[in-house]
Design an enzyme around this catalytic site. Structure first.
Site, PDB file in Angstrom:
ATOM      1  N   SER A 192       0.852  -1.196   0.000  1.00 44.95           N
ATOM      2  CA  SER A 192       0.000   0.000   0.000  1.00 44.95           C
ATOM      3  C   SER A 192       0.890   1.250   0.000  1.00 44.95           C
ATOM      4  O   SER A 192       1.738   1.385  -0.877  1.00 44.95           O
ATOM      5  CB  SER A 192      -0.961  -0.059   1.197  1.00 44.95           C
ATOM      6  OG  SER A 192      -1.945   0.940   1.108  1.00 44.95           O
TER       7      SER A 192
ATOM      8  N   ASP B  14      -9.287  -5.672  -4.798  1.00 44.79           N
ATOM      9  CA  ASP B  14      -8.458  -4.645  -4.164  1.00 44.79           C
ATOM     10  C   ASP B  14      -9.100  -3.263  -4.269  1.00 44.79           C
ATOM     11  O   ASP B  14      -9.935  -3.002  -5.145  1.00 44.79           O
ATOM     12  CB  ASP B  14      -7.096  -4.617  -4.863  1.00 44.79           C
ATOM     13  CG  ASP B  14      -5.964  -4.104  -3.992  1.00 44.79           C
ATOM     14  OD1 ASP B  14      -6.239  -3.358  -3.046  1.00 44.79           O
ATOM     15  OD2 ASP B  14      -4.812  -4.469  -4.278  1.00 44.79           O
TER      16      ASP B  14
ATOM     17  N   HIS C  38      -7.276  -5.698  -0.606  1.00 42.20           N
ATOM     18  CA  HIS C  38      -6.089  -4.891  -0.366  1.00 42.20           C
ATOM     19  C   HIS C  38      -5.122  -5.582   0.592  1.00 42.20           C
ATOM     20  O   HIS C  38      -3.912  -5.442   0.452  1.00 42.20           O
ATOM     21  CB  HIS C  38      -6.517  -3.536   0.208  1.00 42.20           C
ATOM     22  CG  HIS C  38      -5.460  -2.484   0.130  1.00 42.20           C
ATOM     23  ND1 HIS C  38      -4.819  -2.151  -1.042  1.00 42.20           N
ATOM     24  CD2 HIS C  38      -4.911  -1.691   1.097  1.00 42.20           C
ATOM     25  CE1 HIS C  38      -3.938  -1.193  -0.809  1.00 42.20           C
ATOM     26  NE2 HIS C  38      -3.961  -0.910   0.473  1.00 42.20           N
TER      27      HIS C  38
END
Length: 635
Positions: free
Chosen positions: A446, A588, A615
């Site tokens: 991320s 995601d 995610h």
């Protein structure tokens, strides 16, 4: 029993696989059901050791130094935070802090973990609890270790009054007594006096600034209500529920093999602890000549060596360092052994010097993986699921909390939350850890993926490989994906209310997260009901630093509006030459097709798709994610 490396790190059949060994065990109490935190390390069907921390009200963190030693001996061991302690539920109810209830809790933990014929080690208050458990349930024990605890609080109080306190600086003692009598033990001056005149002599014999990080965290996390209800407000004598506790007349009833540990400079009387070893049916005494109360840190050679020898004797000499395991667990020459792999690394910034937290797991001269967590402002805890896999693959890996995150320094200075400064910080961490081109892999998830890309563009000469996990190469492109794909798929009324709360600046309103969790988080961040999220992820969200997050990401969870809002490296990916794995997931928050394209845009890229993942694919498509990462690192 000696175990091979593949067996010791084989978590495949364990129910705690997803959470990296963590199990939240339900506990029934007179006041309802709560959960207590446990974490298993290793796999050995013959030698299982459950650790009882001190306090009362302290944490398992006091034992983290064992991470440098017990895996190398093939010992399966369990951390455990008792009810009321930091990682477990902390009900605000003094009626629960009762010795008999803690014994019952321990028996429920044993049952919950499926332990039978196991070893129990209790330190300090944990030693008291271990004695009580052995007297009530020793049929389940294979062996018992009582570390730094006498068998009688009245005897301890006498020892303190007759030996320890007369040896203190008398002016300091008088001031300590005055503060206790005035009910001012919460005053900083109270602990200042105790640390200088008592703790560094009898608790852990080193300057307080040099105490290992696990101990500093333990003291930061102590639950005062539990401590004071059972022990009292004085650090020098026991005055409350445990004041009359005395099992000197019952020790003969303990028939399992027992090791009693004492330190020469302990708060507890070493002669009394030697007598305990003589009083149980099958006892041995281990004296730590350089140690005080926390012998794991001020006399680890004698304590750990004696503990492993005791377990080896109980196992009839079959507990040996497995040859296949020893290279991975070899800590020779490491400067992080005392703290169980942890180093606090000094980082220079425009605003001064700070320290960031790192922890090494394993030893492999060829594959060293540094993990960059998301957020910004989250923690390394998001990666703890790797504990079920990376050791078994022989990968040396490093947890790392970036500046501002929970385990590191958290300066109150918004000017520090700049992308370029974070890149420089990563480089300083790399240098301090001694990572280089021949072995250094970088994995960023991320926000950590942004940081990993930026680091590669600035310093790829130091990299052996790069993993960009669940991150696009452009925030504007991510915002478009959120607007054009994610938001239209949401319930329109829910989306309208979320947008209204954002426009009104009310993202702190509990209603905001109440809407986002079922309609966004459980679909695109971690695809399981929030109540079932693995404990590492629960802790990440509890520990996030909102100042860092909002400054860089912005307050909205459906797009970025902070300092990163215009970040875009799509035109620069071709400059990344090192082997690169890009990880994306079907569900995601990030566009999987964009991430597939990223793998083609770099010079030597591979794409890993997680068809069941979102995610946090490490948790909702774990097998695909981990196997892909391991294959990349070891291929």
């Amino acid at each position: 029993m000696s175990v091979a490396v593949a067996d010791y790190y084989d978590y495949s059949t364990r129910p705690d696989l997803l959470a990296g060994g963590v199990t939240m065990v339900p506990i029934e109490t007179p006041k309802g059901t709560y959960k207590v935190w446990t974490k298993r390390v290793g796999n050995n069907p013959d030698v299982k050791l459950l650790l009882l921390h001190g306090g009362p009200g302290c944490t398992h963190e006091e034992f983290e130094g064992f991470d440098s030693y017990l895996p190398g001996a093939g010992i399966e061991y369990y951390y455990y935070d008792q009810l009321g302690s930091f990682y477990s539920d902390q009900p605000d109810d003094p009626d629960l802090w009762d010795l008999e209830r803690f014994v019952d809790e321990l028996e429920q933990v044993r049952t919950g973990l499926g332990l039978e014929d196991f070893y129990l080690l209790g330190h300090s208050w944990g030693g008291l609890l271990a004695i009580e458990y052995a007297l009530a349930h020793q049929e389940h024990l294979r062996g018992l270790v009582i570390a730094n605890m006498m068998a009688s609080t009245p005897e301890y109080n006498r020892y303190a009054e007759e030996v320890l306190l007369p040896a203190m600086n008398q002016e300091a003692l008088a001031e300590v007594r005055h503060l206790e009598e005035s009910g001012l033990t919460d005053e900083p001056r109270y602990m200042e006096l105790l640390v200088e005149h008592y703790y560094v002599k009898h608790i852990v014999r080193m300057a307080s600034q040099d105490w290992p990080d696990p101990l500093k965290r333990m003291f930061k996390h102590v639950n005062d209500q539990v401590y004071r209800t059972l022990w009292g407000s004085s650090e020098l004598i026991g005055t409350e529920k445990l004041a009359g506790w005395n099992r000197t007349g019952d020790l003969h009833r303990i028939t399992v093999p027992t090791l009693v540990v004492g330190g020469e400079h302990d708060t507890m009387d070493p002669k009394h602890m030697r007598w305990i070893a003589d009083s149980v049916a099958e006892g041995a005494y281990l004296h730590c000549p350089e140690g005080s109360h926390l012998v794991l840190y001020d006399d680890p050679q004698h304590f750990v060596g004696g503990l492993i020898d005791f377990l080896d004797r109980c196992e009839s000499g079959r507990l040996r360092v497995p040859p296949a395991l020893s290279p991975y667990t070899d800590n020779t020459g490491r400067d992080d052994v005392l703290s169980g792999g942890i180093r606090l690394i000094p980082v220079e910034t425009p605003a001064g010097s700070y320290k960031v937290w790192t922890k090494r797991v394993g030893n492999n001269p060829d594959v060293k993986l540094l993990l960059l967590h998301g957020g910004p402002g989250c923690t390394h805890e998001e990666f703890e699921g790797f504990d079920s896999y990376l050791p078994g693959a022989g990968i040396e890996y490093y947890y790392y909390d970036q500046l501002g995150s929970y385990y590191s320094d958290q300066p109150d200075n918004l000017d520090l939350w700049q992308l370029e400064r974070f890149v420089d910080e990563v480089e300083q961490v790399r240098v301090a850890l001694g990572l280089g081109r021949e072995n250094f892999y970088l994995l960023g998830h991320s926000w950590g993926g942004i940081l990993a890309m930026e680091y590669a563009l600035a310093h790829q000469e130091h990299l052996k490989g790069l993993v960009i996990s669940n991150m696009m190469a452009s925030i504007p492109a991510y915002n478009r994906y959120a607007e054009q794909v994610l938001m239209p798929a949401m319930d329109s009324e829910v989306l309208a209310e979320i947008k209204h709360l954002e426009a009104a600046g009310n993202t702190d309103d509990p209603r905001y997260m109440k809407l986002l969790v079922p309609h966004h988080y459980e679909r695109h961040v971690l695809r399981m009901p929030e109540g079932e999220w693995p404990d590492p992820m629960q802790r990440v969200f509890r520990h996030i630093n909102p100042d860092v997050y909002v400054t860089m990401q912005g307050p909205s969870e459906l797009g970025a509006s902070g300092r990163l809002s215009s970040w875009d490296r799509t035109g620069d990916l071709h400059r990344i030459r090192v082997r690169t794995l890009v990880v994306g997931a079907a569900h995601d928050t990030m566009d999987p097709e964009h991430m597939r394209w990223m793998a083609e845009a770099v010079q030597d890229g591979t794409y890993l798709h997680c068809p069941e993942g979102s995610h946090c694919a490490l948790y909702d498509d774990q097998e695909t994610y981990v196997r892909g990462v391991i294959d990349f690192l070891t291929g």
